[in-house]
Design an enzyme around this catalytic site. Structure first.
Site, short mmCIF file in Angstrom:
data_model
loop_
_atom_site.label_atom_id
_atom_site.label_comp_id
_atom_site.label_asym_id
_atom_site.label_seq_id
_atom_site.Cartn_x
_atom_site.Cartn_y
_atom_site.Cartn_z
CD GLU A 93 19.10 8.56 -4.02
OE1 GLU A 93 18.16 7.60 -3.97
OE2 GLU A 93 18.49 9.47 -4.62
CE1 TYR A 117 -15.12 -3.04 11.46
CE2 TYR A 117 -14.97 -2.06 13.93
CZ TYR A 117 -14.13 -2.63 12.47
OH TYR A 117 -12.90 -2.39 12.04
CB THR A 129 -5.76 -3.85 13.41
OG1 THR A 129 -6.85 -2.80 12.75
CG2 THR A 129 -6.45 -5.15 13.88
CG ASP A 130 -6.58 1.88 12.63
OD1 ASP A 130 -7.23 2.76 12.55
OD2 ASP A 130 -6.73 0.60 12.17
CE LYS A 132 -5.39 -2.20 9.52
NZ LYS A 132 -6.34 -1.58 10.39
CB THR A 154 -11.96 -4.19 14.98
OG1 THR A 154 -11.92 -2.82 14.30
CG2 THR A 154 -12.74 -5.17 14.13
N1 DAS Z 1 -10.20 1.71 14.36
C1 DAS Z 1 -9.55 0.50 14.67
C2 DAS Z 1 -8.62 0.41 15.73
O1 DAS Z 1 -9.20 0.46 17.01
C3 DAS Z 1 -10.30 -0.46 14.40
C4 DAS Z 1 -9.49 -2.04 14.32
O2 DAS Z 1 -9.18 -2.34 13.33
O3 DAS Z 1 -9.28 -2.51 15.36
O4 DAS Z 1 -7.33 0.22 15.62
#
Ligand code: DAS
Length: 383
Positions: free
Chosen positions: A340, A81, A147-148, A220, A67
């Site tokens: 457990e 986007y 970010t994923d 995240k 992103t």
């Molecule tokens: N699809 C997500 C990624 O590329 C977009 C982001 O949040 O960066 O990880």
């Protein structure tokens, strides 16, 4: 794309004007009231604190997509986007403020959304980071990333890149074309931290939302807010206007302190994750067992619990030499050995506080060197 970039610069210029920081343009001085007191003449010589660029640290920005390189159709599109569109040269050109903290150069390693990362992407990126870290002319490295899976790449680099130089991961939750985009300040912070001597020997770091997190701990945890990345153990500190404020340091092994080295890793053995929930059938575990996995990470409920109908399936695979690692689908806390589940009796490993996706990477790196379950458990305590 240039239009989008102009919007970006326009927006930042507007922000500066509103905050009163920018030098007024011709039309704005015509209407501005005369200052009540004489303004001191500008100093003849730049203040000593302003370093000429040649003496600033050299930071290399490795761009992979996500992103932070995204673009939307309008400024109102903060969540709609296309990721991985803006190349690294335009990202850096849109942020001239970087020149106040570092001499920056950029490389486009990939241009992909990070949910599509593969083990090969991780190995390629880690090799480039390692090569650059060895160069005397490189003082710090920034990786721009989606970010994923940012936490996975950051944790992997934390395990296998032998350096004390700052390596900083950065992404954004909104594309640069959006109102109140977070990428520009996140990237400025990342370069600023990567240029800092006090960021050395702290392992791979993540700068998001003004915080300095360790790639080992951060995850995240919110999928649609700028305050998306959190660690149950808290950030290491904050970065504000290019200055770092530290409050703790990592205690787990990392980077130059790691026994693992990307220079000795040619491939990652297959380690996969199964997710547990009420009524879960053994189908996925059986299919993975037949696929030749070397380890299975079980994302259990609660403290890594395993349903009674699934235990025999895991025991069967353990008897075939497949390592079983108990993690938890619960984002906080840590899995306790022999709580457990009788891990000693079953010869299973616990992932401690690592989430399933990070446990997968540590197991894969460790299995490149050992298949002893007690040694594996020591590694999960140490990293
Ligand atoms: N699809 C997500 C990624 O590329 C977009 C982001 O949040 O960066 O990880």
């Amino acid at each position: 794309m240039r239009f989008k970039l102009n919007t970006l610069i326009g927006a930042s210029a507007l922000a500066l004007l509103v905050s009163g920081c920018a030098a007024p343009t011709a039309q704005s001085t015509a209407s501005a009231p005369a200052p009540a007191v004489a303004v001191a003449a500008a100093p003849a010589v730049a203040p000593a604190s302003v370093q000429p660029a040649a003496t600033l640290p050299h930071v290399v920005v490795l761009a992979t997509g996500g992103t932070i390189a995204g673009a939307g159709a309008s400024a109102a599109n903060s969540a709609t986007y296309a990721a991985a569109k803006v190349p690294v040269d335009k990202l850096l050109a849109g942020l001239p403020e970087l020149g106040s903290v570092a001499r920056v150069s950029g490389e486009q390693v990939f241009q992909i959304a990070s949910e599509s990362f593969t083990n090969d992407n991780l190995l390629t990126l880690a090799r480039r980071v390692s090569e650059l870290a060895k160069q005397p002319g490189v003082d710090g490295i920034v990786v721009t990333h989606g970010t994923d899976t940012l936490e996975e790449t950051g944790f992997f680099l934390n395990l296998v890149v032998h350096t004390n130089k700052p390596i900083v991961m950065v992404g954004s939750m909104r594309p640069g074309t959006a109102l109140s985009a977070d990428g520009a300040l996140n990237l400025f912070d990342a370069v600023s931290v990567a240029a800092s001597k006090d960021a050395m020997s702290k392992g791979v770091l993540v700068t998001m939302n003004d915080e300095i997190q360790t790639a080992r701990d951060v995850s995240k945890l919110v999928n649609i807010k700028t305050e998306a990345f959190k660690s149950q153990w808290g950030p290491l500190g904050m970065v504000v206007e290019g200055k770092n404020y530290w409050f703790r340091a990592p205690v787990k092994r990392h980077t130059a302190w790691s026994e693992f080295n990307i220079d000795n890793i040619s491939t990652l053995p297959p380690v996969e994750i199964v997710y547990s929930y009420g009524n879960v059938p053994p189908t996925a575990i059986q299919a993975l067992g037949q696929s030749g996995v070397k380890a299975i990470v079980h994302a259990g409920t609660g403290n890594g619990s395993v349903p009674n109908r699934i235990v025999p399936e895991l025991q069967k695979l353990r008897a075939q030499g497949v390592q079983i690692i108990r993690s938890s689908r619960v984002p906080a806390g840590f899995v306790l050995r022999n709580a457990e589940q009788p891990d000693d009796k079953y010869d299973w490993v616990v992932a401690h506080d690592l989430n399933p996706q990070k446990a997968r990477l540590l197991a894969a790196v460790a299995l490149a060197t050992t298949n002893d379950s007690r040694e594996l458990q020591r590694i999960f305590w140490d990293y």
